[in-house]
Design an enzyme around this catalytic site. Structure first.
Site, PDB file in Angstrom:
ATOM      1  N   GLU A  60       0.629  -1.165  -0.081  1.00  0.00           N
ATOM      2  CA  GLU A  60      -0.129   0.106  -0.041  1.00  0.00           C
ATOM      3  C   GLU A  60       0.801   1.215  -0.074  1.00  0.00           C
ATOM      4  O   GLU A  60       0.364   2.333  -0.708  1.00  0.00           O
ATOM      5  CB  GLU A  60      -0.976  -0.080   1.180  1.00  0.00           C
ATOM      6  N   HIS A 129     -10.846  -5.148  10.209  1.00  0.00           N
ATOM      7  CA  HIS A 129     -11.253  -4.912   8.837  1.00  0.00           C
ATOM      8  C   HIS A 129     -12.738  -4.534   8.834  1.00  0.00           C
ATOM      9  O   HIS A 129     -13.860  -4.584   8.038  1.00  0.00           O
ATOM     10  CB  HIS A 129     -11.621  -6.383   7.970  1.00  0.00           C
TER      11      HIS A 129
END
Length: 331
Positions: A60, A129
């Protein structure tokens, strides 16, 4: 008017903008053949190829930094961050580079970049998440932040974001991807900083963000049966925020509840409540009430997870207490 899902609306917006402007490209993990884990981008790589729908390694910080540089040099990247929880990994590139480049270059450089990601709990995805982290980036000058509440907003806000010359972060609620809403076939854009009054009311104002707009609408249905008229407002973007619309409604109804799925402490509910308390104080019959997610890591077990976020029933109950004149603090 036709109805499509939020997922289809995002896909349409991206495809239309990529056809309109060849400098627009998508980059991220599993965005090409996989179409993301939620299948939002399915079919785009077949039309635009791997040169414009770019799969990356699990890195990322790397692909976010690449996108910032690409935006500074003439393209319009759309960065796909698989889960909003991963935003911690790109904070330097987003907040120290993308957000500050225009200012630090004396206006000579722009960073027309879109970071699209998601938020939302109750999907049984556990603490890493399931977070709603939009308040983190809303705190950074130089970033715009959009929170679509339906397929209509998802398409209109995405198209506006891609055409903006500033970095924009869009958070989509991952539980809403299959939710349908009317969306025109003809082109439309939704301006940033213009709230939408979803429902007119006279007794109390319910301000909801993202999926909490639907929660507020359901609460308004409950309250209507009890003779309480609730106005429901969707800010659509929290940066810029349509402060004028929120204040106007607060002055009209004199009671306000702000509902957001981010953690309650130091969050969006506090910012909106603070502005209303400061600028509409003498019009209020009760303090503005904040309703956010509990300040706990999101549990995995359904029995606990469902307790951590506002529901139509809890919003309606707090509205009753405000209407009764009871001075309360949100739990």
């Amino acid at each position: 008017m036709r109805e499509i899902t939020l997922s289809q609306a995002v896909n349409e917006a991206l495809a239309e903008e990529m056809r309109r402007d060849e400098t627009v490209f998508i980059i991220g993990e599993d965005v090409a053949e996989a179409g993301t884990p939620f299948k939002v981008l399915s079919g785009l790589v077949e039309e635009f190829g791997t040169g414009r729908v770019v799969d990356t390694p699990i890195a990322e910080p790397g692909f976010m930094g690449l996108a910032v540089g690409a935006a500074m040099t003439g393209t319009r990247p759309v960065v796909d961050l698989m889960f909003g929880d991963f935003i911690y990994l790109v904070m330097d590139q987003l907040c120290n580079q993308a957000a500050k480049t225009h200012y630090m270059s004396g206006g000579k450089l722009n960073v027309p970049l879109v970071l699209r990601t998601n938020l939302g709990a109750t999907r049984r995805s556990a603490a890493q998440h399931s977070q709603s982290l939009h308040a983190l980036v809303a705190h950074i000058p130089g970033l715009k932040v959009a929170l679509p509440s339906s397929a209509y907003e998802a398409k209109g806000l995405m198209k506006t974001a891609i055409r903006d010359n500033n970095p924009v972060v869009i958070f989509e609620d991952k539980l809403m991807y299959n939710d349908k809403a009317p969306v025109p076939e003809e082109e439309f854009l939704i301006p940033f900083g213009e709230a939408n009054i979803k429902r007119e009311g006279s007794d109390i104002t319910l301000i909801g963000t993202s999926s909490m707009v639907q929660v507020c609408e359901a609460a308004a249905d409950i309250l209507e049966k009890e003779g309480i008229s609730a106005e429901v407002i969707d800010p659509r973007t929290i940066v810029p925020l349509d402060e004028e619309a929120l204040l106007k409604s607060a002055k009209k109804t004199s009671r306000v509840i702000v509902v957001d799925e981010g953690h309650q402490s130091y969050g969006i509910t506090g910012e909106i409540a603070g502005r209303i308390n400061e600028k509409a104080f003498y019009h209020l019959d009760a303090p503005v009430l904040r309703m956010g997610a509990m300040d706990v890591p999101v549990p995995f077990t359904p029995a606990l997870e469902d307790l951590t976020v506002p529901t139509p029933e809890t919003v309606a109950e707090n509205a009753r207490r405000l209407m009764s004149g009871e001075m309360i603090h949100a739990a």
